[in-house]
Design a protein around this motif. Structure first.
Motif, PDB file in Angstrom:
ATOM      1  N   ILE A 194       0.852  -1.186   0.000  1.00 40.73           N
ATOM      2  CA  ILE A 194       0.000   0.000   0.000  1.00 40.73           C
ATOM      3  C   ILE A 194       0.890   1.240   0.000  1.00 40.73           C
ATOM      4  CG2 ILE A 194      -1.743   1.288   1.282  1.00 40.73           C
ATOM      5  CD1 ILE A 194      -2.774  -1.345   0.122  1.00 40.73           C
ATOM      6  N   HIS A 195       0.695   2.118  -0.985  1.00 40.83           N
ATOM      7  CA  HIS A 195       1.489   3.347  -1.063  1.00 40.83           C
ATOM      8  C   HIS A 195       0.695   4.583  -0.663  1.00 40.83           C
ATOM      9  CE1 HIS A 195       4.830   1.226  -2.937  1.00 40.83           C
ATOM     10  NE2 HIS A 195       3.960   0.639  -3.739  1.00 40.83           N
ATOM     11  N   TRP A 200      -6.037   0.796  -0.623  1.00 41.42           N
ATOM     12  CA  TRP A 200      -6.743  -0.284   0.074  1.00 41.42           C
ATOM     13  C   TRP A 200      -7.968  -0.727  -0.723  1.00 41.42           C
ATOM     14  CZ3 TRP A 200      -4.511  -2.855   3.875  1.00 41.42           C
ATOM     15  CH2 TRP A 200      -3.545  -2.217   4.666  1.00 41.42           C
ATOM     16  N   GLU A 201      -8.779   0.225  -1.156  1.00 40.48           N
ATOM     17  CA  GLU A 201      -9.982  -0.122  -1.923  1.00 40.48           C
ATOM     18  C   GLU A 201      -9.621  -0.638  -3.307  1.00 40.48           C
ATOM     19  OE1 GLU A 201     -14.255   1.826  -3.364  1.00 40.48           O
ATOM     20  OE2 GLU A 201     -12.666   3.114  -2.557  1.00 40.48           O
ATOM     21  N   PRO A 212      -8.700 -15.671  -3.669  1.00 41.48           N
ATOM     22  CA  PRO A 212      -7.734 -16.255  -2.729  1.00 41.48           C
ATOM     23  C   PRO A 212      -8.405 -17.110  -1.662  1.00 41.48           C
ATOM     24  CG  PRO A 212      -8.160 -13.978  -2.145  1.00 41.48           C
ATOM     25  CD  PRO A 212      -8.896 -14.227  -3.436  1.00 41.48           C
ATOM     26  N   ASP A 213      -7.642 -18.045  -1.129  1.00 45.26           N
ATOM     27  CA  ASP A 213      -8.097 -18.811   0.032  1.00 45.26           C
ATOM     28  C   ASP A 213      -7.901 -18.007   1.312  1.00 45.26           C
ATOM     29  OD1 ASP A 213      -8.586 -21.616  -1.181  1.00 45.26           O
ATOM     30  OD2 ASP A 213      -6.605 -21.042  -1.938  1.00 45.26           O
ATOM     31  N   TRP A 214      -6.834 -17.185   1.319  1.00 53.33           N
ATOM     32  CA  TRP A 214      -6.517 -16.379   2.490  1.00 53.33           C
ATOM     33  C   TRP A 214      -6.107 -14.981   2.050  1.00 53.33           C
ATOM     34  CZ3 TRP A 214      -3.562 -20.982   1.675  1.00 53.33           C
ATOM     35  CH2 TRP A 214      -4.107 -22.115   2.297  1.00 53.33           C
ATOM     36  N   MET A 215      -6.446 -14.001   2.879  1.00 54.26           N
ATOM     37  CA  MET A 215      -5.988 -12.634   2.665  1.00 54.26           C
ATOM     38  C   MET A 215      -5.299 -12.145   3.936  1.00 54.26           C
ATOM     39  SD  MET A 215      -9.008 -10.691   0.541  1.00 54.26           S
ATOM     40  CE  MET A 215      -7.972  -9.220   0.371  1.00 54.26           C
ATOM     41  N   PHE A 216      -4.356 -11.237   3.743  1.00 52.24           N
ATOM     42  CA  PHE A 216      -3.663 -10.633   4.879  1.00 52.24           C
ATOM     43  C   PHE A 216      -3.705  -9.118   4.743  1.00 52.24           C
ATOM     44  CE2 PHE A 216       0.606  -9.310   6.746  1.00 52.24           C
ATOM     45  CZ  PHE A 216       0.100  -9.209   8.037  1.00 52.24           C
ATOM     46  N   PHE A 217      -4.197  -8.439   5.784  1.00 50.87           N
ATOM     47  CA  PHE A 217      -4.190  -6.981   5.883  1.00 50.87           C
ATOM     48  C   PHE A 217      -3.188  -6.603   6.977  1.00 50.87           C
ATOM     49  CE2 PHE A 217      -7.987  -7.549   3.576  1.00 50.87           C
ATOM     50  CZ  PHE A 217      -8.515  -6.332   3.165  1.00 50.87           C
ATOM     51  N   GLY A 218      -2.107  -5.932   6.612  1.00 50.00           N
ATOM     52  CA  GLY A 218      -1.119  -5.576   7.618  1.00 50.00           C
ATOM     53  C   GLY A 218      -0.582  -4.160   7.408  1.00 50.00           C
ATOM     54  N   GLU A 219      -0.651  -3.240   8.375  1.00 46.45           N
ATOM     55  CA  GLU A 219      -1.538  -3.418   9.492  1.00 46.45           C
ATOM     56  C   GLU A 219      -2.624  -2.363   9.425  1.00 46.45           C
ATOM     57  OE1 GLU A 219      -0.192  -1.517  13.756  1.00 46.45           O
ATOM     58  OE2 GLU A 219       1.086  -3.051  12.928  1.00 46.45           O
ATOM     59  N   ILE A 220      -3.695  -2.540  10.190  1.00 44.44           N
ATOM     60  CA  ILE A 220      -4.834  -1.627  10.143  1.00 44.44           C
ATOM     61  C   ILE A 220      -4.526  -0.391  10.987  1.00 44.44           C
ATOM     62  CG2 ILE A 220      -7.295  -1.366  10.591  1.00 44.44           C
ATOM     63  CD1 ILE A 220      -6.536  -3.429   8.415  1.00 44.44           C
ATOM     64  N   GLU A 227     -12.297  -0.138   6.735  1.00 40.89           N
ATOM     65  CA  GLU A 227     -13.493  -0.362   5.922  1.00 40.89           C
ATOM     66  C   GLU A 227     -13.315  -1.559   4.993  1.00 40.89           C
ATOM     67  OE1 GLU A 227     -14.214   3.275   3.881  1.00 40.89           O
ATOM     68  OE2 GLU A 227     -15.152   4.273   5.604  1.00 40.89           O
ATOM     69  N   GLN A 228     -12.162  -1.644   4.340  1.00 40.01           N
ATOM     70  CA  GLN A 228     -11.938  -2.754   3.408  1.00 40.01           C
ATOM     71  C   GLN A 228     -11.804  -4.079   4.144  1.00 40.01           C
ATOM     72  OE1 GLN A 228     -12.807  -0.331   0.709  1.00 40.01           O
ATOM     73  NE2 GLN A 228     -12.328  -2.427   0.146  1.00 40.01           N
ATOM     74  N   LEU A 229     -11.236  -4.047   5.340  1.00 41.14           N
ATOM     75  CA  LEU A 229     -11.114  -5.279   6.121  1.00 41.14           C
ATOM     76  C   LEU A 229     -12.490  -5.818   6.498  1.00 41.14           C
ATOM     77  CD1 LEU A 229      -9.480  -7.388   7.697  1.00 41.14           C
ATOM     78  CD2 LEU A 229      -9.492  -5.800   9.636  1.00 41.14           C
ATOM     79  N   ILE A 230     -13.378  -4.950   6.974  1.00 39.85           N
ATOM     80  CA  ILE A 230     -14.731  -5.377   7.349  1.00 39.85           C
ATOM     81  C   ILE A 230     -15.429  -6.013   6.147  1.00 39.85           C
ATOM     82  CG2 ILE A 230     -16.999  -4.598   8.109  1.00 39.85           C
ATOM     83  CD1 ILE A 230     -15.004  -4.519  10.346  1.00 39.85           C
ATOM     84  N   ALA A 231     -15.277  -5.394   4.976  1.00 42.44           N
ATOM     85  CA  ALA A 231     -15.916  -5.923   3.768  1.00 42.44           C
ATOM     86  C   ALA A 231     -15.319  -7.270   3.373  1.00 42.44           C
ATOM     87  CB  ALA A 231     -15.771  -4.921   2.626  1.00 42.44           C
ATOM     88  N   ALA A 232     -13.989  -7.378   3.400  1.00 37.38           N
ATOM     89  CA  ALA A 232     -13.325  -8.611   2.974  1.00 37.38           C
ATOM     90  C   ALA A 232     -13.644  -9.773   3.904  1.00 37.38           C
ATOM     91  CB  ALA A 232     -11.815  -8.390   2.907  1.00 37.38           C
TER      92      ALA A 232
END
Length: 341
Positions: A194-195, A200-201, A212-220, A227-232
């Motif tokens: 993320i730049h 994020w969106e 994907p089988d898995w996603m990683f958001f690092g860090e919130i 917002e994108q984490l809640i949706a994903a």
């Protein structure tokens, strides 16, 4: 001084990896100002130093100077990122203090993602996390700065890929562990940095096409990321995310606080449906102490009820606590200590 002695001195000075630090502080705008560091108590074994801030010994002046030169071009530009210094990968943050001094805080990141066993994560917790790997929802990992959240998340995700095979898609600010590419014969990671907050969106939209089988958001740490984490988390794969927090309850509350006030109630209801596990990690001289709650499919599940009703402090009633795993005696003698983020 003999040439051989001088060469030996330079060689010793260049081994910054010998300095047991979790954070390194360098005055970027003044090469004459001494640097500081926070000791890694998992390497020193000295619990009394867990909150210490010490002067960096003079023998490390050469590597400190070289790192400072790498950081100078980033002042006022890319002030959060990752650099390489010889055998070290360092995450940096540059900040101008109130008195005008410009400092960089750097944290070492291992080049190879350690396994849960190497991190001394309790086997019962590793088993519990692996049981969630093929489910849909969210595993939220919280902790204070420097407690190993990202290391633990990366270790679990790599374990999923190695043990089960599948597709991992990451969104990171910044990328810390290098996961991109094949993690096993039957798995692949698509890693994204993320730049800017709008990324994020934009990148999350692309993630849907990768299935994907898995996603990683690092860090919130922004509204856009939250917002994108809640949706994903409600979309059909398992999402792992890290966030700064002081307790299990605060791990969830911190996520909600990043959202606009009018969005928090609906987000809390969404979490009540989609959270699989909440983890809070604290580093000790023996390894990670981890508190954890897991949501079941029961209608009367207390974790779900706490989220639905907004009584986050009630999450403490469902806590499981895991001490660091113990190494066999022969491994204890060989243990070098694991540098953690």
């Amino acid at each position: 001084m003999s040439p051989s002695f001088h060469a030996q001195e330079i060689s010793q000075a260049a081994m910054l990896s010998d300095l047991p630090f979790t954070e390194l502080y360098i005055r970027v705008d003044d090469p004459t100002f001494g640097s500081r560091y926070k000791p890694d108590v998992t390497r020193t074994g000295r619990a009394t130093l867990i909150s210490a801030n010490l002067a960096v010994p003079d023998k490390y002046s050469d590597p400190i100077s070289e790192i400072r030169m790498q950081l100078l071009p980033f002042i006022g530009d890319k002030e959060i990122g990752v650099i390489m210094y010889r055998d070290l990968r360092l995450r940096y943050t540059i900040s101008e203090a109130a008195d005008g001094e410009i400092w960089a805080a750097l944290r070492p990141i291992p080049l190879i993602v350690p396994t849960p066993d190497e991190l001394l994560i309790h086997p019962s917790l590793v088993e519990a996390v692996m049981m969630e790997a093929r489910k849909k929802g969210l595993i939220l990992i919280g902790g204070k700065t420097g407690q190993g959240k990202t290391t633990t998340a990366a270790s679990f995700l790599r374990n999923f890929c190695v043990q089960m095979g599948g597709t991992l898609f990451t969104m990171e600010d910044p990328v810390e562990y290098m996961l991109s590419g094949a993690l096993s014969e039957h798995s692949w990671c698509f890693q994204h940095e993320i730049h800017r907050e709008s990324d994020w969106e934009k990148i999350d939209k692309k993630a849907k096409r990768f299935n994907p089988d898995w996603m990683f958001f690092g860090e919130i740490r922004s509204m856009e990321a939250a917002e994108q984490l809640i949706a994903a988390a409600g979309r059909g794969q398992l999402v792992v995310a890290t966030i700064h927090s002081s307790s299990i309850a605060d791990t969830v509350n911190s996520l909600l606080q990043y959202l606009k006030p009018e969005m928090r109630e609906s987000a809390r209801r969404s979490l009540a449906s989609n959270v699989r596990m909440v983890i809070h990690q604290t580093m000790t001289p023996r390894g990670p102490f981890i508190e954890q709650v897991t949501m079941t499919n029961e209608v009367t599940d207390p974790v779900r009820s706490a989220l639905e009703e907004g009584n986050l402090q009630n999450l403490a009633n469902s806590l499981k606590k895991y001490q660091p795993a113990r190494l066999p005696e022969e491994q204890q003698r060989q243990q070098q200590g694991q540098v953690r983020r």
